[in-house]
Design a protein around this motif. Structure first.
Motif, PDB file in Angstrom:
ATOM      1  N   THR A 254       0.807  -1.227   0.000  1.00  0.00           N
ATOM      2  CA  THR A 254       0.000   0.000   0.000  1.00  0.00           C
ATOM      3  C   THR A 254       0.837   1.273   0.000  1.00  0.00           C
ATOM      4  O   THR A 254       0.327   2.334  -0.344  1.00  0.00           O
ATOM      5  N   SER A 255       2.099   1.157   0.401  1.00  0.00           N
ATOM      6  CA  SER A 255       2.983   2.320   0.471  1.00  0.00           C
ATOM      7  C   SER A 255       4.426   1.831   0.524  1.00  0.00           C
ATOM      8  O   SER A 255       4.658   0.649   0.819  1.00  0.00           O
ATOM      9  N   PRO A 256       5.394   2.707   0.266  1.00  0.00           N
ATOM     10  CA  PRO A 256       6.798   2.264   0.385  1.00  0.00           C
ATOM     11  C   PRO A 256       7.131   1.709   1.765  1.00  0.00           C
ATOM     12  O   PRO A 256       7.830   0.698   1.877  1.00  0.00           O
ATOM     13  N   LEU A 257       6.610   2.339   2.828  1.00  0.00           N
ATOM     14  CA  LEU A 257       6.895   1.855   4.172  1.00  0.00           C
ATOM     15  C   LEU A 257       6.231   0.500   4.414  1.00  0.00           C
ATOM     16  O   LEU A 257       6.799  -0.375   5.085  1.00  0.00           O
ATOM     17  N   ASN A 258       5.033   0.327   3.848  1.00  0.00           N
ATOM     18  CA  ASN A 258       4.356  -0.960   3.950  1.00  0.00           C
ATOM     19  C   ASN A 258       5.154  -2.045   3.229  1.00  0.00           C
ATOM     20  O   ASN A 258       5.281  -3.180   3.713  1.00  0.00           O
ATOM     21  N   CYS A 259       5.742  -1.689   2.090  1.00  0.00           N
ATOM     22  CA  CYS A 259       6.575  -2.644   1.353  1.00  0.00           C
ATOM     23  C   CYS A 259       7.843  -2.995   2.140  1.00  0.00           C
ATOM     24  O   CYS A 259       8.291  -4.148   2.126  1.00  0.00           O
TER      25      CYS A 259
END
Length: 720
Positions: free
Chosen positions: A57-62
């Motif tokens: 869902t987001s770079p941090l989520n990845c």
């Protein structure tokens, strides 16, 4: 046990060398579509390992997916490379490379008018222009740098509030929901309403326009001024702007022309990088991507997102190639300056400790600590103070190492022990203004005599004058350093005897209890009647720094004293004492440890050590900016010359001296770049401490000798 070890070796070998598929994490539908096309292109070219696409869902989520083994790789910015490395234990393995003219890899700079007298050290109280809240060059780098260097502080991780109190006015587009005062300098979008979120001063060009119109400093990227001056911009506000009317602020306090951004900047913003788990082989990722780049077709291009109606999908569109990162640590990839800025800005309230546990080692100090906790609470300072009792300073060091306490104030020798033995780090330091008794250099003073200009290496056999036995400037530092340098060589750890054998005569007040006292006291004078010779008090006329200097003028060859001693007793500054009234400072010089001589005014460059101020030591995992922010704000209420019920730098109410902080403290200051005990203490001071550590040859016991003999036999056998 052996089979267990082999199992782990085989397991990790399979993880590293037998990876059949790379799961790439995507952050949007457009990026997922591009990833699926890249997967098909790679499969057609029979590239291994194969590629699959995971939806995040987001770079941090990845990043979280990669950490939890739900994905294997994702491309992230410099800021997220820092977070991936520090908080998720990921490593960068492949970096993007850009054409420098594309402006994607850039330098964050601070711009001022050329006629401005503002420097990086005098930004407090100025009007600041930013590209936007949490933007890299406009917020994260400059604010992180100011926080990390101690020029700015924030209480309780409230960085927006810290910024609003540091600058007189600011325009930080997008900050209206975190601190409305950060929008005071903004202009809005042309209407009468100051919207801040959609402001004409947002982004690079807008922040520079803010400076042109009303600001004092703009935080932008290196190309911003050149893009909007000298006729290169068609915008009406920029048409008459000359780049030569603006300059950059350098980290060393100087200015530079706007074309000199490579040497004068706040930090180089690193390129995006592919991050993976620490147990993965980065060369496999690079091999796959490199082969993929070589087989790109007209239907799919790795560095082009236009066909997907997006920008910078999977990789930045400005990327020209990908490069294997050799030193695969986030610290190395980011670079020191960008890394320190990220550490400065990395402060989240939910990561703050519930309390700051201050370690105290006396009943009176516990009392003062309790009052300090109440005083800080009355001003809503956070984190709140909690007092922890210990039996000694070293007990405090152990408690902090074990995370059962958080902070303690220590002197130089204890700082050394706390850092070397317990791995603690400095978080803040005391400053004593002009109080030489607490902040000084230890020097060796000699007479200026052209016929006998002996040096540091020619001290043996000279007559020495010392301020006192076990005093820092008169004994500990000079004798420790001479021992460390190998000029004085104690046998059986008897340093006093070694000193008496090194110098021909000495006056070391207080050494009259040592077995070698006859030579250590031979040069002393005693009181006016000849009694009290070599006593550790003012009855001995050569006692103290002034006394040691007097000893030099009357009998000695060298005096070990504080750097201020000569000035206090020469050039008419001590006319009450007959021995000093006619002395001239120009008749004396300093001995430098490098073998040179220098004038007495050059003590900052020619000294045996700088005696360090006391410092607050903490666990290395603690956010030092949180602690400094708390103390920095607290001293506004309870520091020097403050009329309040609680005084941080006064212990008289508790009938003791120097509780928690030294009473002579003027203010608490940041440690700046001195973030380790070695950097804080300095090489000479550390060498003087280590010079006193016992290294007697008597420590070689029969058992040690036997072990040494066996080891030598084994070496001969296996190396034959």
């Amino acid at each position: 046990m052996i089979w267990k070890s082999l199992f782990f070796i085989l397991y990790f070998s399979q993880t590293i060398f037998c990876l059949n598929e790379i799961r790439w994490c995507t952050v949007s539908d457009k990026e997922k579509k591009k990833c699926d096309d890249m997967k098909a292109t790679f499969a057609k070219a029979k590239i291994v390992p194969s590629l699959s696409c995971v939806e995040g869902t987001s770079p941090l989520n990845c990043i979280s997916f990669v950490k939890d083994n739900k994905a294997d790789a994702v491309t992230v910015s410099g800021i997220l490379t820092y977070k991936a490395g520090r908080w998720y234990n990921l490593k960068p393995v492949v970096g993007e490379v850009y054409d420098q003219g594309a402006g994607t890899s850039y330098y964050a700079v601070a711009v001022v008018r050329k006629n401005s007298n503002i420097t990086i050290n005098s930004l407090k109280g100025t009007k600041s222009c930013h590209t936007g809240y949490e933007k890299t060059s406009g917020w994260n780098v400059p604010i992180g740098y100011l926080l990390d260097s101690g020029r700015m502080s924030a209480v309780g991780c409230d960085i927006p509030n810290g910024v609003s109190q540091f600058f007189s006015e600011s325009c930080v587009p997008g900050a209206e929901n975190v601190n409305a005062s950060l929008c005071d300098l903004c202009k809005g979008n042309g209407s009468s309403v100051n919207q801040c979120g959609k402001d004409m001063y947002q982004d690079y060009n807008g922040a520079f326009r803010c400076l042109v119109d009303r600001g004092d400093v703009a935080f932008v990227k290196h190309s911003t001024v050149l893009d909007n001056s000298d006729g290169k911009s068609s915008d009406s506000w920029a048409k008459d702007i000359l780049s030569s009317d603006y300059q950059l602020l350098c980290r060393d306090g100087t200015h530079a022309e706007v074309t000199e951004w490579k040497r004068c900047n706040l930090a180089r913003v690193p390129a995006n990088a592919v991050v993976v788990r620490s147990d993965m082989d980065g060369s496999l990722i690079y091999k796959m991507l490199h082969e993929g780049q070589q087989t790109q077709s007209s239907s799919f291009k790795m560095f082009d997102s236009a066909v997907y109606e997006g920008n910078n999908l999977l990789f930045r569109d400005a990327t020209t190639e990908l490069r294997l990162i050799s030193n695969q640590t986030y610290q190395s990839w980011l670079g020191d300056e960008f890394l320190q800025a990220m550490i400065g800005i990395d402060c989240e309230r939910d990561k703050l400790p519930k309390s700051l546990r201050w370690c105290s080692f006396s009943t009176e100090e516990i009392w003062k600590c309790g009052d300090m906790a109440i005083a800080f609470k009355n001003k809503s300072l956070s984190p709140p103070i909690q007092c922890v009792s210990a039996v000694s300073r070293e007990d405090c060091m152990k408690l902090i190492q074990q995370k059962e306490a958080d902070a303690v104030t220590l002197d130089g020798e204890d700082i050394y022990r706390a850092g070397k033995t317990y791995q603690l780090v400095p978080a803040a330091a005391e400053s004593y203004e002009n109080d030489v008794s607490d902040n000084y250099y230890a020097v060796a003073v000699v007479k200026k005599a052209p016929q006998d200009s002996f040096t540091f290496h020619e001290l043996k056999g000279r007559k020495s004058c010392h301020s006192g036995y076990m005093q820092s400037s008169g004994w500990n530092i000079p004798i420790g350093l001479l021992t460390r340098k190998g000029l004085i060589r104690p046998e059986g750890c008897n340093i006093a005897r070694a000193v008496s054998q090194f110098f021909s005569e000495s006056c070391v007040p207080g050494a009259n209890q040592k077995e070698s006292s006859s030579k250590l006291c031979q040069l002393c004078k005693g009181d006016e009647s000849g009694g009290s010779k070599c006593e550790n008090n003012v009855k001995e006329q050569y006692y103290g720094d002034s006394g040691a200097f007097r000893c030099l003028t009357e009998k000695g060859d060298v005096a070990f004293v504080k750097h201020s001693t000569v000035f206090e007793n020469s050039d008419g500054n001590n006319i009450k004492d007959g021995w000093a009234k006619d002395l001239k400072s120009s008749d004396f010089q300093l001995l430098c440890p490098n073998g040179a001589r220098a004038e007495v005014t050059q003590y900052a460059d020619c000294n045996w050590a700088q005696v360090p101020a006391h410092a607050v030591m903490v666990h290395p995992e603690m956010n030092i900016h949180t602690l400094f922010g708390l103390l920095d704000k607290a001293q506004e209420y309870y520091g020097r010359n403050k009329s309040s019920v609680f005084q941080m730098f006064d212990s008289s109410e508790y009938k003791k001296k120097d509780l928690i902080f030294k009473d002579s403290t003027d203010k608490i200051v940041p440690v700046n770049e001195k973030k380790s005990y070695e950097q804080l203490l300095g090489r000479n001071y550390i060498e003087s401490i280590e010079g006193f550590q016992c290294t007697s040859s008597a420590a070689i016991t029969p058992v040690n000798t036997a072990l040494l003999l066996i080891s030598n036999i084994l070496l001969i056998k296996f190396c034959a």
